[in-house]
Design an enzyme around this catalytic site. Structure first.
Site, PDB file in Angstrom:
ATOM      1  N   SER A   7      24.953  49.827  48.092  1.00  0.00           N
ATOM      2  CA  SER A   7      25.728  49.658  49.326  1.00  0.00           C
ATOM      3  C   SER A   7      27.151  50.141  49.080  1.00  0.00           C
ATOM      4  O   SER A   7      27.613  50.212  47.934  1.00  0.00           O
ATOM      5  CB  SER A   7      25.719  48.190  49.763  1.00  0.00           C
ATOM      6  N   GLU A   9      31.278  49.968  50.457  1.00  0.00           N
ATOM      7  CA  GLU A   9      32.253  49.176  51.222  1.00  0.00           C
ATOM      8  C   GLU A   9      33.420  50.038  51.701  1.00  0.00           C
ATOM      9  O   GLU A   9      33.933  50.871  50.956  1.00  0.00           O
ATOM     10  CB  GLU A   9      32.769  48.051  50.310  1.00  0.00           C
ATOM     11  N   ASP A 100      41.917  34.810  51.671  1.00  0.00           N
ATOM     12  CA  ASP A 100      43.174  34.269  51.142  1.00  0.00           C
ATOM     13  C   ASP A 100      44.155  34.184  52.289  1.00  0.00           C
ATOM     14  O   ASP A 100      44.218  35.092  53.113  1.00  0.00           O
ATOM     15  CB  ASP A 100      43.720  35.199  50.052  1.00  0.00           C
ATOM     16  N   PHE A 207      45.724  45.667  41.871  1.00  0.00           N
ATOM     17  CA  PHE A 207      44.560  44.941  42.418  1.00  0.00           C
ATOM     18  C   PHE A 207      44.021  43.944  41.396  1.00  0.00           C
ATOM     19  O   PHE A 207      43.687  42.824  41.721  1.00  0.00           O
ATOM     20  CB  PHE A 207      43.408  45.903  42.699  1.00  0.00           C
ATOM     21  N   HIS A 257      27.151  47.824  44.386  1.00  0.00           N
ATOM     22  CA  HIS A 257      27.934  47.847  45.630  1.00  0.00           C
ATOM     23  C   HIS A 257      29.247  48.549  45.278  1.00  0.00           C
ATOM     24  O   HIS A 257      30.020  48.050  44.445  1.00  0.00           O
ATOM     25  CB  HIS A 257      28.191  46.409  46.098  1.00  0.00           C
TER      26      HIS A 257
HETATM   27  P1  FAD Z   1      35.050  30.559  47.611  1.00  0.00           P
HETATM   28  O1  FAD Z   1      33.640  30.808  47.238  1.00  0.00           O
HETATM   29  O2  FAD Z   1      35.329  29.500  48.603  1.00  0.00           O
HETATM   30  O3  FAD Z   1      35.833  30.239  46.259  1.00  0.00           O
HETATM   31  C1  FAD Z   1      37.255  30.206  46.224  1.00  0.00           C
HETATM   32  C2  FAD Z   1      37.735  29.287  45.124  1.00  0.00           C
HETATM   33  O4  FAD Z   1      37.481  27.935  45.490  1.00  0.00           O
HETATM   34  C3  FAD Z   1      37.040  29.481  43.760  1.00  0.00           C
HETATM   35  O5  FAD Z   1      37.996  29.277  42.764  1.00  0.00           O
HETATM   36  C4  FAD Z   1      35.989  28.384  43.738  1.00  0.00           C
HETATM   37  O6  FAD Z   1      35.664  27.968  42.411  1.00  0.00           O
HETATM   38  C5  FAD Z   1      36.694  27.273  44.493  1.00  0.00           C
HETATM   39  N1  FAD Z   1      35.782  26.389  45.207  1.00  0.00           N
HETATM   40  C6  FAD Z   1      34.709  26.734  45.950  1.00  0.00           C
HETATM   41  N2  FAD Z   1      34.115  25.655  46.473  1.00  0.00           N
HETATM   42  C7  FAD Z   1      34.840  24.579  46.057  1.00  0.00           C
HETATM   43  C8  FAD Z   1      34.738  23.181  46.269  1.00  0.00           C
HETATM   44  N3  FAD Z   1      33.771  22.659  47.009  1.00  0.00           N
HETATM   45  N4  FAD Z   1      35.670  22.374  45.682  1.00  0.00           N
HETATM   46  C9  FAD Z   1      36.681  22.893  44.918  1.00  0.00           C
HETATM   47  N5  FAD Z   1      36.815  24.233  44.687  1.00  0.00           N
HETATM   48  C10 FAD Z   1      35.906  25.056  45.257  1.00  0.00           C
HETATM   49  N6  FAD Z   1      38.906  38.997  51.152  1.00  0.00           N
HETATM   50  C11 FAD Z   1      39.264  39.276  52.424  1.00  0.00           C
HETATM   51  O7  FAD Z   1      40.279  38.747  52.913  1.00  0.00           O
HETATM   52  N7  FAD Z   1      38.536  40.129  53.213  1.00  0.00           N
HETATM   53  C12 FAD Z   1      37.407  40.728  52.758  1.00  0.00           C
HETATM   54  O8  FAD Z   1      36.762  41.498  53.481  1.00  0.00           O
HETATM   55  C13 FAD Z   1      36.980  40.455  51.411  1.00  0.00           C
HETATM   56  N8  FAD Z   1      35.839  40.987  50.918  1.00  0.00           N
HETATM   57  C14 FAD Z   1      35.429  40.643  49.663  1.00  0.00           C
HETATM   58  C15 FAD Z   1      34.201  41.131  49.200  1.00  0.00           C
HETATM   59  C16 FAD Z   1      33.745  40.807  47.929  1.00  0.00           C
HETATM   60  C17 FAD Z   1      32.423  41.333  47.471  1.00  0.00           C
HETATM   61  C18 FAD Z   1      34.543  39.976  47.083  1.00  0.00           C
HETATM   62  C19 FAD Z   1      34.077  39.646  45.698  1.00  0.00           C
HETATM   63  C20 FAD Z   1      35.747  39.480  47.537  1.00  0.00           C
HETATM   64  C21 FAD Z   1      36.203  39.782  48.828  1.00  0.00           C
HETATM   65  N9  FAD Z   1      37.397  39.282  49.347  1.00  0.00           N
HETATM   66  C22 FAD Z   1      37.782  39.567  50.630  1.00  0.00           C
HETATM   67  C23 FAD Z   1      38.268  38.438  48.503  1.00  0.00           C
HETATM   68  C24 FAD Z   1      37.995  36.930  48.680  1.00  0.00           C
HETATM   69  O9  FAD Z   1      38.284  36.537  50.001  1.00  0.00           O
HETATM   70  C25 FAD Z   1      38.909  36.189  47.705  1.00  0.00           C
HETATM   71  O10 FAD Z   1      38.485  36.433  46.388  1.00  0.00           O
HETATM   72  C26 FAD Z   1      39.080  34.698  47.950  1.00  0.00           C
HETATM   73  O11 FAD Z   1      40.147  34.239  47.130  1.00  0.00           O
HETATM   74  C27 FAD Z   1      37.865  33.850  47.639  1.00  0.00           C
HETATM   75  O12 FAD Z   1      36.863  34.024  48.532  1.00  0.00           O
HETATM   76  P2  FAD Z   1      35.396  33.399  48.249  1.00  0.00           P
HETATM   77  O13 FAD Z   1      34.600  33.663  49.441  1.00  0.00           O
HETATM   78  O14 FAD Z   1      34.892  33.870  46.957  1.00  0.00           O
HETATM   79  O15 FAD Z   1      35.790  31.850  48.135  1.00  0.00           O
END
Ligand code: FAD
Length: 276
Positions: A7, A9, A100, A207, A257
């Site tokens: 895929s 991006e 974020d 980055f 990806h």
């Molecule tokens: P989560 O899975 O919620 O994790 C975030 C943090 O919280 C981690 O440290 C985790 O250990 C902790 N955590 C999770 N659950 C709990 C809990 N229940 N209690 C305590 N701590 C917890 N960002 C954008 O803004 N736009 C995008 O389009 C985008 N695309 C991305 C695509 C990919 C493939 C990746 C890998 C990242 C992308 N990001 C994007 C970045 C991402 O939004 C950031 O890395 C963000 O900081 C974390 O998102 P997450 O969904 O992994 O969060």
């Protein structure tokens, strides 16, 4: 093993020129027949319309496309509205993220973690969407410990994710170690490595510092040594990333990806060199 899933991006372009350039990039990459294209979503929903417009344009070209959606700073009502829009447009594949908060924003909104977004999507839309989530072989920068990060990933999968895409990395062992740990925890969803082609050292360093991806010392020192010699950076980048991809696929990664940065060249060259 099943056929690996590839895929690509993109980020949603900001200008008419960027939109034109992305069309050309897409035309070139569509020939590689990826499983889907995904389109990122700006922090705090800043690209909401542009993300959707880009996805719809890709769909109109007859290609599968998945919008990213982040939840931090959002309300449940706002997210539901977006999901309904996606549904109305026949979108069935989504990359669900926490995101974020843009700097200066204090209101975290009604979702704290991606796990809550995945739960919400399943509650409100059942099995309509194929949900991808993010995974971090070198661990998320805010994780209190490596083990807790994996456990949080597990909860996100159990909330209903179908597959995962990783943050980019240059150390294949980190990926295999993470994948093994997930397997030991009983997780069976595909965890597809995210691949960042190397084309610009300063940008990559910026980055990587922000997202916690490590540039191994030997790669960093080589890139630093090339200075402004863009051709050498690209040549070394292609060799290094192709070797990484080859090893990942040989040792069982379920696909790749590519973070294309809206450029076709580096991704298609790596693709050709891999003989895909
Ligand atoms: P989560 O899975 O919620 O994790 C975030 C943090 O919280 C981690 O440290 C985790 O250990 C902790 N955590 C999770 N659950 C709990 C809990 N229940 N209690 C305590 N701590 C917890 N960002 C954008 O803004 N736009 C995008 O389009 C985008 N695309 C991305 C695509 C990919 C493939 C990746 C890998 C990242 C992308 N990001 C994007 C970045 C991402 O939004 C950031 O890395 C963000 O900081 C974390 O998102 P997450 O969904 O992994 O969060």
């Amino acid at each position: 093993m099943r056929d690996p899933a590839f895929s690509f991006e993109f980020f949603p372009p900001k200008t008419p020129q960027g939109t034109e350039k992305l069309r050309a990039t897409r035309q070139q990459l569509a020939q590689l027949r990826p499983k889907f294209f995904s389109v990122t979503y700006g922090a705090g929903g800043s690209t909401q319309d542009r993300t959707l417009d880009t996805v719809l344009e890709i769909q109109r070209e007859g290609l599968p496309a998945a919008p990213h959606l982040s939840c931090i700073g959002s309300t449940r009502e706002g997210i539901l509205e977006i999901l309904e829009r996606f549904r109305a447009h026949g979108i069935r594949h989504i990359v669900a993220l926490r995101g974020d908060l843009p700097s200066g924003t204090v209101d975290v909104g009604e979702f704290r973690f991606a796990q809550e977004l995945v739960t919400f999507i399943r509650e409100r839309t059942g099995d309509w969407f194929h949900i991808e989530v993010a995974a971090y072989p070198e661990f998320h920068p805010q994780a209190r410990s490596a083990h807790e990060d994996v456990l949080h990933f597990k909860r996100k999968v159990e909330a209903g994710a179908n597959s995962a895409i990783t943050q980019y990395f240059f150390n294949a062992d980190a990926y295999f170690n993470f994948a093994e740990e997930c397997e030991a925890l009983g997780l069976t969803i595909p965890i597809v490595p995210g691949i960042m082609p190397i084309t610009n050292f300063m940008q990559l360093a910026r980055f990587s510092d922000a997202c916690g991806a490590e540039i191994p010392r030997w790669i960093r020192r080589k890139l630093e040594g090339f200075g402004d010699d863009v051709a050498s950076i690209r040549a070394f980048g292609l060799d290094t990333v192709t070797a990484l991809c080859a090893r990942l696929l040989e040792q069982g990664a379920p696909g790749l990806h590519f973070y294309t940065m809206n450029q076709a060249g580096p991704t298609s060259t790596i693709w050709a060199r891999l003989g895909l």
